[in-house]
Design an enzyme around this catalytic site. Structure first.
Site, PDB file in Angstrom:
ATOM      1  N   LYS A 146       0.845  -1.183   0.000  1.00 11.06           N
ATOM      2  CA  LYS A 146       0.000   0.000   0.000  1.00 11.06           C
ATOM      3  C   LYS A 146       0.880   1.233   0.000  1.00 11.06           C
ATOM      4  O   LYS A 146       1.951   1.157   0.578  1.00 11.06           O
ATOM      5  CB  LYS A 146      -0.950   0.011   1.194  1.00 11.06           C
ATOM      6  CG  LYS A 146      -0.390  -0.643   2.469  1.00 11.06           C
ATOM      7  CD  LYS A 146      -0.606   0.098   3.728  1.00 11.06           C
ATOM      8  CE  LYS A 146       0.341   1.243   3.933  1.00 11.06           C
ATOM      9  NZ  LYS A 146       1.784   0.971   4.004  1.00 11.06           N
ATOM     10  N   TYR A 232      -2.866   4.444   6.762  1.00 10.73           N
ATOM     11  CA  TYR A 232      -3.226   3.542   7.864  1.00 10.73           C
ATOM     12  C   TYR A 232      -4.413   4.105   8.650  1.00 10.73           C
ATOM     13  O   TYR A 232      -5.314   3.365   9.064  1.00 10.73           O
ATOM     14  CB  TYR A 232      -2.051   3.349   8.829  1.00 10.73           C
ATOM     15  CG  TYR A 232      -0.981   2.403   8.366  1.00 10.73           C
ATOM     16  CD1 TYR A 232      -1.129   1.027   8.504  1.00 10.73           C
ATOM     17  CD2 TYR A 232       0.196   2.871   7.798  1.00 10.73           C
ATOM     18  CE1 TYR A 232      -0.138   0.146   8.099  1.00 10.73           C
ATOM     19  CE2 TYR A 232       1.197   2.006   7.383  1.00 10.73           C
ATOM     20  CZ  TYR A 232       1.033   0.644   7.534  1.00 10.73           C
ATOM     21  OH  TYR A 232       2.014  -0.214   7.128  1.00 10.73           O
TER      22      TYR A 232
END
Lengths: 381, 381
Positions: A146, A232
């Site tokens: 990611k 996150y």
């Protein structure tokens, strides 16, 4: 697909498979074996999925390679690197066949290597789309770090490539696979304990070092702290609410004359509104250390802090005047994540965090940047 | 002004004033007095300022009245209430001369009572302006609970009334007077320890009870959680940054069909930008318990949690991998606050939190409501 069983059944593995611990094989007679402490051995590997790592940077070397030892179904079988000497040394350490070392030039020849079932793309963000799509075209499954890519358009191309190749595409949202974040999700979902979730606070940031790293180059990273660490907080707000945000606000600031932030943002704070009315307040930072997710309800709240470190996560549950620390197993996030893809491949199931999950975050991140830029609430519906 | 010394010097007070502890008076000879433990007695009061309390609700009865015992310069001398029996009983408990009990009707006759130097206004928000201005017109100093009033216009009238009367006007921002918040301010200001402040997180909320209380009536409270509890987060962001915000974002949500939120908001999350680039992310809630202020810097951060409870505050300082708990004295916030005004009156100094401070919060709160309503960043410059 080229799934294989572990090639050698070692003596230990055989004993383990045949009857539990070594000590258990000599019950009833005192033999030297009976003095061996009753250590639980790792299970003998079953079917394993061969992984190639592309991008041998800090994450690959210090986290992913050691994590394979803790995997049940994922095995490191190939390395792709622009530096042959580095790759050779790492292959030696981790028992990778030197024949399975590739460069970026002959990367597509992975197609011919049955030892590789999946490719884990750990390159700078701007290279995710290309190396994911090339791996898929080589008929490999892909685990991509990611953020999935720098733009939603790239994400869509990656998803389309996975569909065309009939291969799995998973994004490396490691926190979805470890016990603390899973426990916080369970707390958030469970309305019996403290009511429905009303407010989510998610803060993710660190004080970034070397000003020359690719993460601080807009072209390679796609953006600043939001793309790398703020994601996150965003992802947590989404998985803790279990909903997709309908609108966002944001504010951005970078310390002037700090060489690290010449191209990308330092701090970006953002707010999300979810359909049920949950509000999330989030921080993303390359300037300060913040590392906490909190779920707040009418009759209590729960929090992880640290929430996103590789190790040492902690969970506290607050209710009235009590603070309870929930002690959960500390597991290797990357091992769990790689094993998840391996099991999805072995059992032909969709990963928990497929390409579509990465695309959703990218779309919200673009809206966050826009909200900060134009100074207005940006709608996502 | 009618400042008086404590009327009776008690025996204990005399001994204390004359030579420290009781035990210390018999050094060198073993007498029964020498067996008295070496207990530090409270100092004998010096000059004291007489306070009248107007609005005998929960805060006045459970916090303010007991706090006077811990004050050095503030003394409870009068009560104003709409319920004479309640006032009489409280006067008996706290040694208030029954002659000094007033109703809302004869409130202005405080002007004739030299036992009252200052009035502490603890009424519903919508009554703050009227009762502050009437007290000032009666030549009394005023300590007014926060929020100062329901509108910036009322605040301006109150400030003007104080100027005209040449009396002090202080707003009851109790956290500014207690050690934990003062230590966090010191941490925020001190750039040597961990660098300048970059991000502030301030969350203040509780799950409000009785749906019939005045706090949930728009006309009396002026608004919902922001006016009552979110103001702590806003005020903290301002005193921790040491700056005035230049722009705000906000999102608001109230649980539908919850009788408590028929008129005022439940949750409002807001973001502040300060001139130096500090970003603050704040939560205000009548639905969930959140109670934390954090100051984040490049090389560490510090946090209070609880940050705004009446008692039991805790401070943690994070730096690298260490978490240090700073143990500070737990003091009575209200006693410190009332003593501060008393000392300002005695020494003719301006309070740390004058009317102007209350006005500043009101202006930002109006901007927060507007930002939530129009879905845009609202500028405060």
């Amino acid at each position: 697909m080229t799934i294989r069983s572990h090639r050698r059944v070692s003596r230990r593995g055989f004993l383990q498979a045949a009857g539990g611990t070594l000590a258990a094989t000599s019950v009833g007679s005192v033999t030297p074996a009976a003095q061996v402490p009753d250590i639980k051995l790792p299970e003998a590997p079953g079917k394993q999925v061969g992984f190639a790592l592309v991008g041998l940077g800090n994450l690959a070397i210090n986290q992913l390679m050691p994590a394979f030892a803790k995997c049940r179904h994922a095995r490191l079988t190939a390395l792709i690197s622009g530096r042959p000497e580095k790759a050779k040394q790492l292959a030696l350490v981790y028992g990778v066949d030197p024949k399975n070392i590739y460069s970026y030039d002959n990367y597509d020849r992975l197609a011919d290597n049955p030892a590789v079932d999946a490719v884990y793309v750990v390159l700078p963000n701007s290279m995710h789309a290309e190396y994911t799509i090339r791996a898929l075209k080589a008929s490999k499954h892909v685990l991509c770090e990611k953020p999935m890519a720098n733009t939603p358009q790239e994400c869509e191309q990656m998803i389309a490539a996975a569909k065309a190749a009939k291969r799995k595409l998973m994004i490396g949202y490691r926190l979805r696979y470890e016990p603390f974040n899973q426990a916080l999700i369970a707390y958030a979902k469970d309305t019996a304990e403290a009511g429905p979730t009303r407010v989510i606070l998610a803060d993710a940031g660190f004080n970034i070092g070397d000003p020359k790293q690719w993460r601080l180059r807009k072209e390679m990273a796609g953006g600043g702290s939001l793309m790398d660490i703020g994601i996150y907080a965003l992802n947590a707000a989404r998985y803790l609410s279990g909903e997709e945000p309908v609108s966002v606000n944001a504010m951005m600031h970078s310390t002037p004359n700090d060489a690290r932030f010449a191209e990308v943002e330092e701090n970006i704070t953002f707010q999300l509104r979810f359909p049920s009315g949950i509000l999330a307040n989030c921080t993303s930072s390359y300037g300060v250390g913040v590392n906490r997710f909190r779920v707040a309800k009418a009759r209590g709240s729960a929090e992880l802090e640290p929430a996103l470190s590789y190790t040492g996560l902690r969970m506290r549950v607050l209710r009235g005047n009590t603070i309870e620390e929930r002690v959960l197993p500390q597991r290797d996030h990357f091992a769990l994540e790689m094993d998840h893809l391996a099991e999805c491949i072995l059992n032909d199931r969709e990963p928990l965090t497929p390409g579509e999950e990465g695309l959703k975050d990218l779309k919200v991140m673009m809206a966050i940047y826009e909200a900060a830029r134009i100074g207005r609430t940006v709608s996502l519906t």
